[in-house]
Design an enzyme around this catalytic site. Structure first.
Site, PDB file in Angstrom:
ATOM      1  N   ILE A 113      -1.122   6.587 -35.656  1.00  0.00           N
ATOM      2  CA  ILE A 113      -2.114   6.748 -36.711  1.00  0.00           C
ATOM      3  C   ILE A 113      -1.476   7.394 -37.945  1.00  0.00           C
ATOM      4  CG2 ILE A 113      -2.944   9.032 -35.970  1.00  0.00           C
ATOM      5  CD1 ILE A 113      -5.834   7.922 -36.456  1.00  0.00           C
ATOM      6  N   CYS A 114      -1.971   7.010 -39.121  1.00  0.00           N
ATOM      7  CA  CYS A 114      -1.616   7.669 -40.375  1.00  0.00           C
ATOM      8  C   CYS A 114      -2.915   7.786 -41.183  1.00  0.00           C
ATOM      9  CB  CYS A 114      -0.509   6.918 -41.122  1.00  0.00           C
ATOM     10  SG  CYS A 114      -0.979   5.282 -41.736  1.00  0.00           S
ATOM     11  N   ARG A 115      -2.829   7.824 -42.487  1.00  0.00           N
ATOM     12  CA  ARG A 115      -4.051   7.972 -43.282  1.00  0.00           C
ATOM     13  C   ARG A 115      -4.895   6.694 -43.254  1.00  0.00           C
ATOM     14  NH1 ARG A 115      -5.693   7.387 -48.849  1.00  0.00           N
ATOM     15  NH2 ARG A 115      -7.259   8.960 -49.341  1.00  0.00           N
ATOM     16  N   MET A 173      -6.709   7.663 -40.115  1.00  0.00           N
ATOM     17  CA  MET A 173      -7.527   8.879 -40.086  1.00  0.00           C
ATOM     18  C   MET A 173      -8.768   8.753 -40.961  1.00  0.00           C
ATOM     19  SD  MET A 173      -6.494  11.137 -37.915  1.00  0.00           S
ATOM     20  CE  MET A 173      -7.444  12.557 -38.474  1.00  0.00           C
ATOM     21  N   GLY A 200      -3.244   3.291 -42.266  1.00  0.00           N
ATOM     22  CA  GLY A 200      -2.699   2.252 -41.396  1.00  0.00           C
ATOM     23  C   GLY A 200      -1.366   1.663 -41.799  1.00  0.00           C
TER      24      GLY A 200
END
Length: 109
Positions: free
Chosen positions: A60-62, A88, A64
């Protein structure tokens, strides 16, 4: 690219957060492993120690994009990895908890 929806993640699923330190400090999923994309290759051993041997790595990141890069890298290494669709931002919008290291309510930066 293999992806997973936030709604399909269960409590206890292994989550790898590849956002940078300032984003992590603002708020993250409780229990996630944090290895920023900028340090990922150098710290790859931390993932191999922490990840379940027979389980999937949900990256996961902010939003994708960065997690997609790491997911592709992990897949090339033979790791069962999937990108968390929407990152996120979707996690928080779905009402999933976002916390700080101190256990307080956090936010997605």
């Amino acid at each position: 690219m293999p992806t997973v929806e936030v709604a399909d993640l269960k409590d206890g699923d292994f989550l790898l957060d590849v956002r940078e330190d300032d984003e992590w400090q603002a708020g993250h999923a409780e229990g996630a492993l944090h290895i920023p994309l900028s340090e990922f290759v150098a710290r790859y051993g931390e993932l191999t120690e922490a990840a379940p041997q027979d389980g999937r790595v949900n990256v996961i990141c902010r939003s994708g994009g960065r997690s997609a890069q790491v997911t592709m890298y992990l897949a090339q290494q033979g790791v069962d990895a999937v990108n968390v669709d929407g990152g996120m931002q979707v996690w928080a919008a779905a009402g999933r908890p976002v916390v700080t290291d101190a256990g307080q309510d956090g936010f997605v930066l």
